[in-house]
Enzyme design. Structure first.
Site, PDB file in Angstrom:
ATOM      1  N   ASP A 284       0.656  -1.171   0.107  1.00 33.46           N
ATOM      2  CA  ASP A 284      -0.132   0.013   0.021  1.00 33.46           C
ATOM      3  C   ASP A 284       0.910   1.215   0.084  1.00 33.46           C
TER       4      ASP A 284
ATOM      5  N   LEU B 246       1.109   2.920   7.818  1.00 34.75           N
ATOM      6  CA  LEU B 246       0.827   1.351   7.030  1.00 34.75           C
ATOM      7  C   LEU B 246       1.748   0.459   7.462  1.00 34.75           C
TER       8      LEU B 246
ATOM      9  N   GLN C 271       3.503  -5.608  11.274  1.00 37.10           N
ATOM     10  CA  GLN C 271       3.577  -7.076  11.017  1.00 37.10           C
ATOM     11  C   GLN C 271       2.283  -7.344  10.450  1.00 37.10           C
ATOM     12  N   SER C 272       2.264  -7.534   9.152  1.00 34.37           N
ATOM     13  CA  SER C 272       0.738  -7.611   8.617  1.00 34.37           C
ATOM     14  C   SER C 272       0.443  -9.059   8.213  1.00 34.37           C
TER      15      SER C 272
ATOM     16  N   THR D  10      -8.144  -2.678   9.994  1.00 35.54           N
ATOM     17  CA  THR D  10      -8.481  -3.944   9.013  1.00 35.54           C
ATOM     18  C   THR D  10      -9.763  -4.640   9.243  1.00 35.54           C
TER      19      THR D  10
ATOM     20  N   GLU E 260      -9.883  -7.608   9.602  1.00 27.81           N
ATOM     21  CA  GLU E 260      -9.343  -8.786  10.426  1.00 27.81           C
ATOM     22  C   GLU E 260     -10.173  -8.700  11.879  1.00 27.81           C
TER      23      GLU E 260
ATOM     24  N   TYR F  82      -2.938 -10.871  15.527  1.00 29.10           N
ATOM     25  CA  TYR F  82      -2.751  -9.586  14.623  1.00 29.10           C
ATOM     26  C   TYR F  82      -4.120  -8.809  14.545  1.00 29.10           C
TER      27      TYR F  82
ATOM     28  N   LYS G 256      -4.561  -4.982  16.049  1.00 30.46           N
ATOM     29  CA  LYS G 256      -4.994  -3.833  15.406  1.00 30.46           C
ATOM     30  C   LYS G 256      -6.290  -3.321  15.862  1.00 30.46           C
TER      31      LYS G 256
ATOM     32  N   ARG H 120       1.685  -7.018  -4.278  1.00 29.84           N
ATOM     33  CA  ARG H 120       1.423  -8.037  -2.829  1.00 29.84           C
ATOM     34  C   ARG H 120       2.621  -8.671  -2.283  1.00 29.84           C
TER      35      ARG H 120
HETATM   36  P1  NAP Z   1       2.767  -4.906   3.945  1.00 35.14           P
HETATM   37  O1  NAP Z   1       3.006  -5.127   2.525  1.00 35.14           O
HETATM   38  O2  NAP Z   1       3.174  -5.917   4.632  1.00 35.14           O
HETATM   39  O3  NAP Z   1       3.658  -3.594   4.270  1.00 35.14           O
HETATM   40  C1  NAP Z   1       3.978  -3.427   5.872  1.00 35.14           C
HETATM   41  C2  NAP Z   1       5.158  -2.277   5.844  1.00 35.14           C
HETATM   42  O4  NAP Z   1       5.185  -2.315   7.200  1.00 35.14           O
HETATM   43  C3  NAP Z   1       6.118  -2.936   5.296  1.00 35.14           C
HETATM   44  O5  NAP Z   1       6.877  -2.065   4.438  1.00 35.14           O
HETATM   45  C4  NAP Z   1       7.235  -3.217   6.488  1.00 35.14           C
HETATM   46  O6  NAP Z   1       8.438  -2.952   6.369  1.00 35.14           O
HETATM   47  C5  NAP Z   1       6.636  -2.271   7.472  1.00 35.14           C
HETATM   48  N1  NAP Z   1       7.081  -2.539   8.933  1.00 35.14           N
HETATM   49  C6  NAP Z   1       6.730  -3.755   9.279  1.00 35.14           C
HETATM   50  N2  NAP Z   1       7.267  -3.711  10.607  1.00 35.14           N
HETATM   51  C7  NAP Z   1       7.774  -2.308  10.778  1.00 35.14           C
HETATM   52  C8  NAP Z   1       8.183  -1.687  12.045  1.00 35.14           C
HETATM   53  N3  NAP Z   1       8.536  -2.329  13.217  1.00 35.14           N
HETATM   54  N4  NAP Z   1       8.937  -0.485  11.748  1.00 35.14           N
HETATM   55  C9  NAP Z   1       8.534   0.138  10.539  1.00 35.14           C
HETATM   56  N5  NAP Z   1       8.090  -0.199   9.620  1.00 35.14           N
HETATM   57  C10 NAP Z   1       7.658  -1.637   9.688  1.00 35.14           C
HETATM   58  O7  NAP Z   1       1.190  -4.621   4.053  1.00 35.14           O
HETATM   59  P2  NAP Z   1       0.324  -3.672   3.030  1.00 35.14           P
HETATM   60  O8  NAP Z   1      -0.435  -4.781   2.646  1.00 35.14           O
HETATM   61  O9  NAP Z   1       0.914  -2.708   2.372  1.00 35.14           O
HETATM   62  O10 NAP Z   1      -0.810  -3.110   4.221  1.00 35.14           O
HETATM   63  C11 NAP Z   1      -0.476  -1.681   4.807  1.00 35.14           C
HETATM   64  C12 NAP Z   1      -1.150  -1.764   6.125  1.00 35.14           C
HETATM   65  O11 NAP Z   1      -2.409  -2.001   5.952  1.00 35.14           O
HETATM   66  C13 NAP Z   1      -0.620  -2.719   6.994  1.00 35.14           C
HETATM   67  O12 NAP Z   1      -0.619  -1.933   8.371  1.00 35.14           O
HETATM   68  C14 NAP Z   1      -1.778  -3.839   7.221  1.00 35.14           C
HETATM   69  O13 NAP Z   1      -1.863  -4.401   8.400  1.00 35.14           O
HETATM   70  C15 NAP Z   1      -3.024  -3.055   6.580  1.00 35.14           C
HETATM   71  N6  NAP Z   1      -4.068  -3.651   5.958  1.00 35.14           N
HETATM   72  C16 NAP Z   1      -3.772  -4.341   4.871  1.00 35.14           C
HETATM   73  C17 NAP Z   1      -4.941  -4.968   4.348  1.00 35.14           C
HETATM   74  C18 NAP Z   1      -4.402  -5.724   2.946  1.00 35.14           C
HETATM   75  O14 NAP Z   1      -5.432  -6.365   2.369  1.00 35.14           O
HETATM   76  N7  NAP Z   1      -3.310  -5.365   2.096  1.00 35.14           N
HETATM   77  C19 NAP Z   1      -6.173  -4.877   4.846  1.00 35.14           C
HETATM   78  C20 NAP Z   1      -6.430  -4.343   5.694  1.00 35.14           C
HETATM   79  C21 NAP Z   1      -5.400  -3.546   6.312  1.00 35.14           C
HETATM   80  P3  NAP Z   1       9.528  -3.980   5.702  1.00 35.14           P
HETATM   81  O15 NAP Z   1       9.355  -3.829   4.238  1.00 35.14           O
HETATM   82  O16 NAP Z   1      10.922  -3.694   6.128  1.00 35.14           O
HETATM   83  O17 NAP Z   1       9.037  -5.453   6.037  1.00 35.14           O
HETATM   84  O1  G4F Z   2      -3.902 -13.811   2.036  1.00 31.67           O
HETATM   85  P1  G4F Z   2      -3.916 -14.085   3.484  1.00 31.67           P
HETATM   86  O2  G4F Z   2      -2.852 -14.398   4.306  1.00 31.67           O
HETATM   87  O3  G4F Z   2      -4.717 -12.706   4.074  1.00 31.67           O
HETATM   88  P2  G4F Z   2      -5.749 -12.382   5.410  1.00 31.67           P
HETATM   89  O4  G4F Z   2      -5.370 -13.273   6.403  1.00 31.67           O
HETATM   90  O5  G4F Z   2      -7.135 -12.166   5.193  1.00 31.67           O
HETATM   91  O6  G4F Z   2      -4.996 -11.159   5.848  1.00 31.67           O
HETATM   92  C1  G4F Z   2      -4.855  -9.917   4.861  1.00 31.67           C
HETATM   93  O7  G4F Z   2      -5.942  -9.311   4.898  1.00 31.67           O
HETATM   94  C2  G4F Z   2      -6.263  -8.543   6.318  1.00 31.67           C
HETATM   95  C3  G4F Z   2      -7.667  -7.939   5.777  1.00 31.67           C
HETATM   96  O8  G4F Z   2      -8.672  -8.673   6.268  1.00 31.67           O
HETATM   97  C4  G4F Z   2      -5.140  -7.780   6.702  1.00 31.67           C
HETATM   98  F1  G4F Z   2      -5.370  -6.984   7.431  1.00 31.67           F
HETATM   99  C5  G4F Z   2      -3.879  -8.675   6.656  1.00 31.67           C
HETATM  100  O9  G4F Z   2      -2.870  -7.547   7.060  1.00 31.67           O
HETATM  101  C6  G4F Z   2      -3.861  -9.081   5.352  1.00 31.67           C
HETATM  102  O10 G4F Z   2      -3.331  -8.372   4.353  1.00 31.67           O
HETATM  103  O11 G4F Z   2      -5.067 -15.246   3.846  1.00 31.67           O
HETATM  104  C7  G4F Z   2      -6.392 -15.433   3.079  1.00 31.67           C
HETATM  105  C8  G4F Z   2      -7.207 -16.458   3.418  1.00 31.67           C
HETATM  106  C9  G4F Z   2      -7.109 -16.844   5.106  1.00 31.67           C
HETATM  107  O12 G4F Z   2      -8.273 -17.440   5.266  1.00 31.67           O
HETATM  108  C10 G4F Z   2      -6.062 -17.984   4.779  1.00 31.67           C
HETATM  109  O13 G4F Z   2      -6.440 -19.069   5.859  1.00 31.67           O
HETATM  110  O14 G4F Z   2      -6.425 -17.460   2.530  1.00 31.67           O
HETATM  111  C11 G4F Z   2      -6.371 -18.578   3.418  1.00 31.67           C
HETATM  112  N1  G4F Z   2      -5.218 -19.375   3.009  1.00 31.67           N
HETATM  113  C12 G4F Z   2      -5.352 -20.541   2.569  1.00 31.67           C
HETATM  114  N2  G4F Z   2      -4.175 -21.149   1.994  1.00 31.67           N
HETATM  115  C13 G4F Z   2      -3.988 -19.077   2.904  1.00 31.67           C
HETATM  116  C14 G4F Z   2      -3.240 -20.093   2.266  1.00 31.67           C
HETATM  117  N3  G4F Z   2      -3.236 -17.812   3.346  1.00 31.67           N
HETATM  118  C15 G4F Z   2      -2.066 -17.994   3.152  1.00 31.67           C
HETATM  119  N4  G4F Z   2      -1.265 -16.768   3.197  1.00 31.67           N
HETATM  120  N5  G4F Z   2      -1.449 -18.740   2.538  1.00 31.67           N
HETATM  121  C16 G4F Z   2      -1.733 -20.026   2.182  1.00 31.67           C
HETATM  122  O15 G4F Z   2      -1.211 -21.020   1.621  1.00 31.67           O
END
Ligand code: NAP
Ligand code: G4F
Length: 342
Positions: A14, A81, A84-85, A126, A128, A150, A154, A185
């Site tokens: 993001d 953003l 530990q996501s 999130t 979640e 997580y 959050k 991603r």
């Molecule tokens: P991401 O790709 O995992 O990016 C998270 C970033 O946070 C990474 O750049 C990571 O740095 C940094 N980070 C982790 N620990 C840190 C620390 N201790 N100090 C400073 N930076 C740190 O996640 P994303 O998908 O872009 O998501 C962005 C945010 O939205 C996250 O907070 C996630 O929990 C939340 N969110 C995501 C989704 C989704 O579907 N993508 C949905 C809802 C909420 P490194 O690159 O060094 O590891």
């Molecule tokens: O892709 P996932 O790991 O995403 P999850 O757990 O939904 O979390 C993501 O979305 C959240 C928003 O709702 C964010 F807050 C969070 O930071 C992250 O971006 O898993 C999605 C689904 C889960 O139910 C998981 O059990 O896919 C299922 N799954 C099945 N096989 C798997 C796998 N997930 C992963 N990562 N790897 C597998 O092999």
């Protein structure tokens, strides 16, 4: 005057899209990244913005680091953003996850309160947090029931953001975002893992893709659409919390079917639970298998969001359909796997 923003966690999916969006809006963009031994900001490179952003080192575990930076740069907007996501890892690293995803948010809020009171704040909350969902679809008024360390961490970040808004009149917003994906991603999340796996099998570089729970359902959108919503929240008249979602939900199995179709596979499913396999109709070969090692101790079965409030108050709507998202991810992966740097 040019607006300025700090993105904390800018090196993630993001963060890269948001940096690109803010640059297009002519912001000065500070990208907060962790110092690592292999500083490879591949997402900035992918979007062609590596020379346009100013990198600043920021570690959320280090309170004085956060405070000094926030005090020095005096930006108009801070987007948190960083996290530990990865939900799966949070079961193994629950305390670290709380340190960053919960207390880390409070560190930023404290720094803004003490040193940069005019700064507007966005917190990445999130879906979640809904966990074992209490209603379908989920909106801003749905009660939370997190199912992972997580999600619990959050939830603290969500409430502390709201608390600082109410207690200190800070412009602090929380975006409750449902899953959003893209070619940027992280490879461990299920959509990208599936696309990498199926594309590699198609190219003859892998035999079988092993996954966990195929029945989990998610509301999957495109990350590029969601960062626009983050900006709209911080540029609204009043600070508030908003759900961003597509309103459609699909199982992991359905995602696999869609990605497989883009790669000219037709998956047929046999068996159930740990014995389930997906075979390629043309060759009869097993392409997908279930491996219980990828199951989680507690699962979120169904997420589907209601983003009516964001639509009505911010004018936000997702622009990318599920099929467009899947084919965008597949095309990017094939290009990556067959390109000059493969
Ligand atoms: P991401 O790709 O995992 O990016 C998270 C970033 O946070 C990474 O750049 C990571 O740095 C940094 N980070 C982790 N620990 C840190 C620390 N201790 N100090 C400073 N930076 C740190 O996640 P994303 O998908 O872009 O998501 C962005 C945010 O939205 C996250 O907070 C996630 O929990 C939340 N969110 C995501 C989704 C989704 O579907 N993508 C949905 C809802 C909420 P490194 O690159 O060094 O590891
Ligand atoms: O892709 P996932 O790991 O995403 P999850 O757990 O939904 O979390 C993501 O979305 C959240 C928003 O709702 C964010 F807050 C969070 O930071 C992250 O971006 O898993 C999605 C689904 C889960 O139910 C998981 O059990 O896919 C299922 N799954 C099945 N096989 C798997 C796998 N997930 C992963 N990562 N790897 C597998 O092999």
């Amino acid at each position: 005057m040019k607006k300025s923003a700090l993105i904390i966690g800018a090196g993630g999916q993001d963060g890269a899209y948001l940096a690109q969006f803010l640059l297009q809006k002519d912001y000065k963009v500070y990208c907060g990244v962790r110092r690592t031994a292999s500083a490879d900001h591949w997402r900035f490179r992918h979007l062609g913005i590596e020379r346009d952003v100013e990198l600043v080192y920021l570690e959320l575990a280090e309170e004085s680091n956060v405070a000094r930076l926030v005090s020095r740069i005096q930006v108009d907007e801070i987007y948190n953003l960083a996290a530990q996501s990865y939900v799966g890892t949070s079961f193994e690293q629950a305390i670290y996850t709380a340190e960053i995803d919960a207390v880390g948010v409070c560190r930023i809020l404290e720094a803004i309160r003490n040193y940069s009171a005019h700064t507007r704040f966005y917190q990445a909350s999130t879906s979640e947090m809904y966990g074992k969902v209490m209603e379908v679809p989920q909106s801003e008024t749905t009660p939370f029931y997190p199912r992972s360390p997580y999600g619990v961490a959050k939830l603290y970040g969500h409430w502390i953001t709201r608390n600082y808004r109410e207690a200190y009149n800070m412009f602090a917003c929380s975006g409750i975002l449902f899953n959003h994906e893209s070619p940027l991603r992280g490879p461990e999340f299920v959509t990208r893992k599936a696309v990498i796996g199926l594309a590699s099998i198609r190219l003859g570089r892998m035999e079988i893709l092993n996954l966990g729970n195929l029945d989990a359902k998610r509301d999957w959108g495109f990350a590029g659409d969601y960062v626009v919503g983050m900006w709209l929240m911080l540029n609204a008249q009043e600070a508030d919390d908003y759900v961003l979602a597509t309103g459609h939900t699909r199982s992991v199995r359905e995602f696999l079917n869609a990605a497989a179709t883009c790669l000219d596979f037709e998956l047929e499913w046999h068996g159930s639970g740990e014995s389930e396999v997906g075979t390629d109709r043309k060759t009869g070969k097993t392409v997908v298998a279930v491996d219980a090692a990828f199951y989680r101790p507690a699962e979120v079965d169904l997420l589907v969001g209601d983003a009516t409030k964001a639509h009505q108050k911010l004018g936000w709507k997702p622009q990318t359909s599920f099929d467009q998202l899947v084919s965008m991810m597949v095309e990017a992966e094939v290009a990556r796997l067959t390109g000059p740097h493969a």
